[in-house]
Design a protein around this motif. Sequence first.
Motif, short mmCIF file in Angstrom:
data_model
loop_
_atom_site.label_atom_id
_atom_site.label_comp_id
_atom_site.label_asym_id
_atom_site.label_seq_id
_atom_site.Cartn_x
_atom_site.Cartn_y
_atom_site.Cartn_z
N PHE A 238 0.83 -1.21 0.00
CA PHE A 238 0.00 0.00 0.00
C PHE A 238 0.87 1.26 0.00
O PHE A 238 0.63 2.20 -0.76
N VAL A 239 1.89 1.27 0.85
CA VAL A 239 2.79 2.43 0.92
C VAL A 239 3.50 2.66 -0.42
O VAL A 239 3.59 3.79 -0.91
N LEU A 240 3.98 1.59 -1.02
CA LEU A 240 4.67 1.71 -2.31
C LEU A 240 3.74 2.24 -3.41
O LEU A 240 4.11 3.14 -4.16
N ALA A 241 2.54 1.67 -3.49
CA ALA A 241 1.61 2.05 -4.55
C ALA A 241 1.11 3.48 -4.40
O ALA A 241 0.93 4.20 -5.40
N SER B 295 -13.25 -0.80 -9.69
CA SER B 295 -13.81 -2.15 -9.54
C SER B 295 -12.97 -3.00 -8.59
O SER B 295 -13.50 -3.84 -7.86
N MET B 296 -11.67 -2.79 -8.56
CA MET B 296 -10.78 -3.58 -7.71
C MET B 296 -10.99 -3.30 -6.22
O MET B 296 -11.26 -4.23 -5.46
N PRO B 297 -10.85 -2.05 -5.75
CA PRO B 297 -11.00 -1.81 -4.31
C PRO B 297 -12.38 -2.12 -3.77
O PRO B 297 -12.52 -2.63 -2.65
N ILE B 298 -13.42 -1.85 -4.56
CA ILE B 298 -14.78 -2.13 -4.10
C ILE B 298 -14.98 -3.64 -3.93
O ILE B 298 -15.58 -4.10 -2.96
N SER B 299 -14.45 -4.41 -4.86
CA SER B 299 -14.54 -5.87 -4.77
C SER B 299 -13.83 -6.39 -3.52
O SER B 299 -14.32 -7.29 -2.83
N ASP B 300 -12.68 -5.81 -3.22
CA ASP B 300 -11.90 -6.26 -2.06
C ASP B 300 -12.59 -5.92 -0.74
O ASP B 300 -12.54 -6.70 0.21
N ILE B 301 -13.22 -4.76 -0.67
CA ILE B 301 -13.93 -4.37 0.56
C ILE B 301 -15.07 -5.34 0.85
O ILE B 301 -15.21 -5.84 1.98
N CYS C 204 -5.72 0.72 -3.68
CA CYS C 204 -5.91 1.39 -2.40
C CYS C 204 -6.42 0.46 -1.30
O CYS C 204 -6.32 0.78 -0.12
N MET C 205 -6.97 -0.69 -1.65
CA MET C 205 -7.45 -1.65 -0.65
C MET C 205 -6.66 -2.96 -0.70
O MET C 205 -7.17 -4.03 -0.41
N ILE C 206 -5.39 -2.86 -1.02
CA ILE C 206 -4.58 -4.07 -1.22
C ILE C 206 -4.34 -4.83 0.09
O ILE C 206 -4.10 -6.04 0.07
N ILE C 207 -4.42 -4.16 1.24
CA ILE C 207 -4.28 -4.87 2.52
C ILE C 207 -5.40 -5.90 2.66
O ILE C 207 -5.17 -7.06 3.02
N MET C 208 -6.63 -5.49 2.36
CA MET C 208 -7.76 -6.40 2.41
C MET C 208 -7.61 -7.51 1.38
O MET C 208 -7.94 -8.67 1.65
N ALA C 209 -7.10 -7.16 0.20
CA ALA C 209 -6.90 -8.17 -0.85
C ALA C 209 -5.94 -9.26 -0.38
O ALA C 209 -6.16 -10.45 -0.65
N LYS D 32 -2.60 7.65 -11.45
CA LYS D 32 -3.97 7.50 -10.96
C LYS D 32 -4.36 6.04 -10.84
O LYS D 32 -5.02 5.63 -9.87
N ALA D 33 -3.95 5.22 -11.81
CA ALA D 33 -4.30 3.80 -11.81
C ALA D 33 -3.70 3.10 -10.59
O ALA D 33 -4.38 2.31 -9.92
N PHE D 34 -2.44 3.35 -10.29
CA PHE D 34 -1.81 2.75 -9.12
C PHE D 34 -2.55 3.11 -7.84
O PHE D 34 -2.84 2.25 -7.01
N ARG D 35 -2.85 4.38 -7.68
CA ARG D 35 -3.42 4.86 -6.41
C ARG D 35 -4.86 4.41 -6.20
O ARG D 35 -5.26 4.13 -5.07
N ILE D 36 -5.64 4.32 -7.26
CA ILE D 36 -7.04 3.90 -7.11
C ILE D 36 -7.13 2.38 -7.06
O ILE D 36 -7.76 1.81 -6.17
N TYR D 37 -6.52 1.72 -8.02
CA TYR D 37 -6.68 0.28 -8.18
C TYR D 37 -6.20 -0.50 -6.97
O TYR D 37 -6.76 -1.54 -6.62
#
Length: 480
Positions: free
Chosen positions: A357-360, A448-454, A393-398, A386-391
């Motif tokens: 998350f910190v890197l992205a 679509s990625m962060p919402i799916s992960d949440i 943003c919920m990678i911890i949950m992923a 923009k793609a890195f930061r949005i796509y």
Amino acid sequence: MKRVKTADVKAVEQSNQFLGTESIRRLMGKYAVPCIISLLVGALYNIVDQIFIANAHYLGSYGNAANTVVFPLTVVALAIAVMIGDGCCAFVSISLGKGEMTHARKSVGNAVIMIIAGSLLLTAVYLIFQAQIIAMFGGTVNKETYIYAKEYFYYISLGIPFYMFGQAMNPVIRADGSPKFAMASTLIGAAANIILDPIFIFRFKWGMKGAAIATVIGQIITAVLAVWYILHMNTIKPLLSDFKLNCQICGKTLLLGITSFLSQISLVAAMAAINNMLRKYGAIDEIFGQEQYAQIPMAVVGIVMKFYQIVISIVVGMAAGCIPIVGYNIGAGNKLRVKELFTKLLIAEALVGAAAFVLAEAFPKQLISIFGAANESSYYTEFAIKAFRIYLCMIIMACINKAVFIFLQAMGKAAASTGLSMLREVVFGVGFAVLLPLFWGLDGVLLSMPISDILTFMAAVILIFYTYKELSCGGPSKGL
């Protein structure tokens, strides 16, 4: 009357008893670290290709986009391979925990036959329907991308049998108690790819063909080493009769590996949806609707997915490396050890997600520069940040979600693992990739990625709670 132990049971106890007695932390290091390295190195095949392609001035973002088109098709091969390999690994580990060496041997023999047959069939499908498959994954975004994708895909297809065999046998080798050999065989193949890529791309000017040929040579080396190991296994030692297909053994193996399959194949479905949405909504975008910039969204999202793949390789490696430990202790009825392992694994996965998350979020520009952004337009860089930061943003949950999928699989809970995986990858992953762009265009694809992960995390928390409750009793487990 006292039961006399069979030779199989004695052999299992002598070679694998440490899985039930050695410290959890030490076992995680012994099995998870080599597995992480193996998966990371396996992921590097496609990533290294893309790095060298992106930095070749005569390929650039067109080559990047072509690589993105072909990437999901290599994941299809990987999905089948890990279904057979991880399923065999879980089945073997549980069998060894119960002292059932015969079942373990038959699982390995059947896995070898299944992967050979499956890889040859997939290669034939790829070669026959090459043009249609490339179009299905967005390869017709422009003429240059299509030409490069077709060239790269042809040579990659020829290497599919070697790639699938090496990937499928990797977890089987770990289950036999040789995680270091599994790691080394993958490392040697990847090293060959890294050495040959710049020679073929920059010196010989072979372009996409050169990148693909370097990859295939590395895969052949890994497959040859896997064949050697299967012929010289330490514990399981399959007999010639064990290679005769057994429907019951095959069924159990595939059932245990179905989660690994779905987690990979659903990524393919999501990538197909995403690539086509990028092509569709990029065409009506003010900037990316122009011919010279049409390939940028697809190239950029492909790069973001490569970073995500690196992170997930670490996450899956930690969890998959624990499969022999979990399987053995579930088979032996050591529930409290499994609970301790689950706790340590969830903490470790969350820490990996936090680092990613910190890197992205903090260093997207630096990550992009690795893939040749200096040679591209400002539109490329802006969209990539923009793609890195949005796509992601919920990678911890992923990361936690992936760990739960695999841990449940290792416990023999195929239905729960498969259900959660299907929810994330198919229902949410594909559904939101198609739905959200209707409202927010290209940004909708990224969201679509962060919402799916949440949403998946909410379901995963429930399964984590019930898993802890089951493991807390500490009594004997029936296993499979």
